[in-house]
Scaffold this active site. Structure first.
Site, PDB file in Angstrom:
ATOM      1  CB  CYS A  25      75.426  56.623  36.698  1.00  5.96           C
ATOM      2  SG  CYS A  25      74.124  56.385  35.482  1.00  5.96           S
ATOM      3  CB  CYS A  28      70.899  53.884  37.315  1.00  8.64           C
ATOM      4  SG  CYS A  28      72.153  53.483  36.087  1.00  8.64           S
ATOM      5  CG  ASP A 437      79.097  65.465  70.784  1.00  5.41           C
ATOM      6  OD1 ASP A 437      78.162  65.569  71.588  1.00  5.41           O
ATOM      7  OD2 ASP A 437      80.076  64.718  70.959  1.00  5.41           O
ATOM      8  CG  ASP A 637      83.173  61.957  70.031  1.00  4.68           C
ATOM      9  OD1 ASP A 637      82.017  62.357  70.316  1.00  4.68           O
ATOM     10  OD2 ASP A 637      83.989  61.578  70.880  1.00  4.68           O
ATOM     11  CG  ASP A 641      77.534  62.695  68.389  1.00  2.00           C
ATOM     12  OD1 ASP A 641      76.680  63.324  69.027  1.00  2.00           O
ATOM     13  OD2 ASP A 641      78.704  62.558  68.772  1.00  2.00           O
TER      14      ASP A 641
END
Length: 750
Positions: A25, A28, A437, A637, A641
């Site tokens: 978690c 931690c 983009d 995409d 990027d």
């Protein structure tokens, strides 16, 4: 002497990062970071929970990495040291084993918990020896499947800290021990006029539900490094070089600077270098994001990770290994992922305070009842202690966030919005700046013929056939777009008498003793081809609109012009307008030229844009906006990027894009429609509102229920909460959280 000491200290300071296993978690990460920061010789520690890694800065003259590894192991975490490849492999094996173990524990817990739940809820008092049966069924669910909760709770206790595991271990352990006592020795409470209830079902169902959430989280977490892996897969495993005048196949790692490398059609470029011989087209979309491959001849630069098309090249290696542009992109993505703050879940933060308070209240309640309570005071003291611990069970608290997130993520999937991690959903509603983009995001991402204009009196049918014949023989990507367009118009295929490719300009062909040319304006000018004024004006207008113009001539006159462009998606303009109305500032970044960028930005209504942007520049631009206090979302995409997607607060990938972009992003739009962005933001707002409501009711429940369980009403009306009612109240609180989360399914995000 002091200068020598300072110099020695400087060179003994080591900065490196390692994978960490055993973190379950966000708290931690905080615990490990805090613990290692107090070790002598350690200068700085940054633990990244989502990335399962720790960045260390320490003085090797004072403390070794092996010592730090042992220190971490002492509180339940394993720092993997050694060669990067070996450590990564070991980490992967550990995580795979952990996932398999969690799956097995979840299945076993469910198998044993369900019968216990059914017996307790529907057949109580109807089955002989039912308490003994439930006790036997609870043992494997609680102490094999749920063993991790008790181990972690014990490790936390040794270092005076607590988290959700502490609450789970305390409540389930207490419920089980109390139930076992009432099963083995029911006369104790019966002789005192109290019914000896058991709470096996509460203990095992809590364990099963929390194991389910942890399994789903681990499964999602196991995919976080795949973006880096896919980037690394762009490096070829073997390459062909010329050594001592002979062709030789060697490993990618063995390439030397200055080496002559042979690139065959379809090969991945292994180094950054210069073309020495040959001509070809290279797909550089991983760098520029532009879909049209770039022509390469002698003297041109090539980059690692790009892909050679149909031609053959010989290149001289200038940069190899970690010096290449691809390696730099990989490093930037890794740094961006590591720089993200760990998800400090509200529940884990509060648990550190909530657990000691609940334990304190339970102990205080016991002593008050034991000291001043009515007889039998010990019985009342024990019952109130158990009731407080049972009613304060963290089930509602633990379910508040994950149930809302699960419903929100499911609703997003139904709308074509895939959410990879909770952090993106938690952050999306805060977005005030959006970066888009251009290619493949605002536009379609591939060249298409937008217009075909013929000269007055041209024999269009015959000319189309010849144009198709010429472009069918060309390797240029624009030629392919023209071929596809003409084929859609059912243009018949003919064969010309000859074909000649003219590098950098176009192609020439002859048919029935007539010369035809297709290419750029320079080809026409060099060959003194006449361009009619109406076609010249049309070509100029098309160029201003950021379209590529191909001229087609017969004999010494241009008979037609073909416009080719990467078209804007139909939904882009309205989607951008909708996002702007939400008060979000939009920027467009592209590797394309200034003229094209300006034309596209104007077309879709974006005022702020940047052209000629390299991958690293995109990431740096995101970082700059973040330093200005902006909450930034990046939409892209392509591989180019990936750095910006990882650096941004919320990375959004188009479903039609590369796997690397989708792995670097937290959200993927399946339909590649920008209208989904507004939906994702609305979904984030609705989900976070539900989480806040869940947490509010979970805390209100505890604020009211714990004092009642402690017996605060007894002095006024002698009301003392029965542990069985406490268990029912706990279940009811969990049910209310689940019902509220399910309401999210009916929320509109249109």
């Amino acid at each position: 002497m002091e200068e020598v000491t300072a110099l020695n200290q400087r060179f003994s300071v080591i900065k490196d990062s390692h994978k960490v296993s055993g973190m379950t978690c966000a708290s931690c990460a905080v615990n490990l970071e805090s613990y290692l920061n107090h070790v002598k010789g350690v200068r700085q520690v940054a633990v990244n929970y989502p990335n399962q890694s720790v960045a260390l800065e320490y003085d090797s003259g004072i403390v070794s990495i092996e010592t730090l590894q042992q220190k971490a192991l002492g509180i339940g975490y394993t720092i993997l040291i050694g060669e990067a490849k070996e450590a990564q492999k070991a980490f992967k094996e550990i995580e795979e084993k952990r996932l398999d173990s969690l799956k097995s524990k979840l299945i076993i817990s469910a198998i044993f918990s369900i019968p216990v739940f059914i017996m307790a809820m529907f057949f109580m008092g109807q089955i002989p020896y039912e308490n003994w049966i439930m006790m036997m069924l609870s043992v494997p669910a609680l102490f094999w499947s749920g063993s991790e909760f008790f181990v972690i709770a014990w490790n936390k206790l040794k270092h005076f800290s607590a988290n959700m595991d502490t609450l789970v271990a305390l409540s389930t352990g207490t419920a089980f021990v109390f139930s076992v006592f009432n099963t083995v020795y029911p006369q104790y409470f019966l002789s005192r006029g109290v019914s000896p209830h058991v709470y096996y079902e509460s203990a095992v169902i809590i364990v099963t539900l929390i194991l389910l959430g942890r399994f789903l989280e681990e499964k999602a977490k196991s995919k976080t490094s795949s973006a880096i892996k896919k980037l690394m897969d762009l490096k070829p495993k073997q390459v062909i070089v010329i050594r001592n005048g002979e062709e030789k196949t060697i490993s990618f790692d063995e390439i030397l600077k200055g080496e002559l490398i042979i690139l065959k059609p379809g090969d991945k470029v292994s180094v950054d270098g210069i073309v020495k011989k040959g001509k070809s087209f290279i797909d550089e979309s991983m760098i520029s994001g532009e879909p049209i491959p770039v022509s390469k001849t002698k003297g041109d630069k090539v980059f690692a990770g790009t892909i050679n098309q149909k031609g053959s090249l010989r290149i001289i290696a200038n940069k190899v290994g970690n010096e290449t542009l691809l390696s730099q992109i990989i490093q930037l993505v890794e740094q961006a992922q590591a720089s993200k703050p760990a998800i400090q879940k509200l529940v884990d933060k509060i648990a550190g305070i909530f657990v000691p308070i609940v334990i304190g209240i339970a102990i205080l309640t016991f002593f008050i009842w034991y000291m001043i309570g009515p007889e039998p005071s010990f019985t009342y003291a024990l019952l109130t202690l158990i009731t407080v611990l049972i009613i304060a069970c963290p089930c509602a608290l633990g379910l508040a966030t994950p149930t809302a997130l699960m419903v929100g993520i499911g609703k997003g999937a139904q709308q074509g919005i895939l959410i990879k991690d909770a952090q993106s959903l938690e952050t999306a509603f805060k977005i005030d700046t959006l970066i888009l983009d251009k290619t493949g995001t605002i536009t379609e991402g591939k060249p298409k013929v937008t217009e075909l204009v013929w000269a007055e009196g041209a024999r269009v049918g015959e000319l189309k056939q010849i144009l198709l014949a010429i472009e069918s023989q060309s390797e240029h990507p624009i030629a392919e777009a023209i071929v596809q367009h003409l084929k859609k118009e059912d243009t018949p295929i003919i064969h010309t008498d000859s074909f000649e490719s003219i590098t950098g300009m176009g192609a020439k062909s002859s048919f029935q003793q007539t010369t035809f040319m297709a290419g750029n304006e320079r080809l026409m000018l060099v060959n003194d081809i006449d361009i009619p004024s109406e076609l010249s004006q049309k070509a100029a207008a098309l160029k201003l609109a950021a379209q590529t113009v191909i001229y087609f001539s017969a004999k010494n006159k241009v008979e037609g012009v073909i416009a080719v462009a990467d078209q804007v998606k139909e939904s882009s303009h309205s989607a951008i307008e909708q996002i702007q109305q939400m008060g979000i500032e939009i920027y467009m970044l592209t590797g394309d030229n200034e003229q094209t960028a300006s034309a596209i930005a104007s077309q879709v209504g974006i005022e702020n844009f940047r052209a000629n942007v390299m991958p690293a520049d995109k990431g740096n631009f995101v970082k700059q906006l973040q330093e200005d206090g902006k909450t930034v979302a990046m939409v892209g995409d392509g591989i180019n990027d990936s750095h910006a997607l990882a650096q941004s607060d919320v990375g959004i990938a188009m479903g039609s894009g590369t796997d690397i972009a989708m792995e670097s992003a937290g959200i993927t739009l399946i339909h590649s429609n920008l209208k989904q962005i507004a939906k994702a933001i609305k979904l984030s707002k609705a989900t976070m509102r539900t989480i806040r409501q869940n947490l509010f009711w979970a805390f209100i429940y505890n604020a009211i229920a714990i004092p009642i369980a402690a017996g605060v009403l007894y002095p006024f009306n002698e009301f003392l909460l029965n542990p069985m009612i406490a268990g029912a109240a706990m279940s009811l609180s969990s049910t209310s959280v689940l019902i509220n989360s399910l309401r999210l399914r009916k929320r509109s995000i249109l």
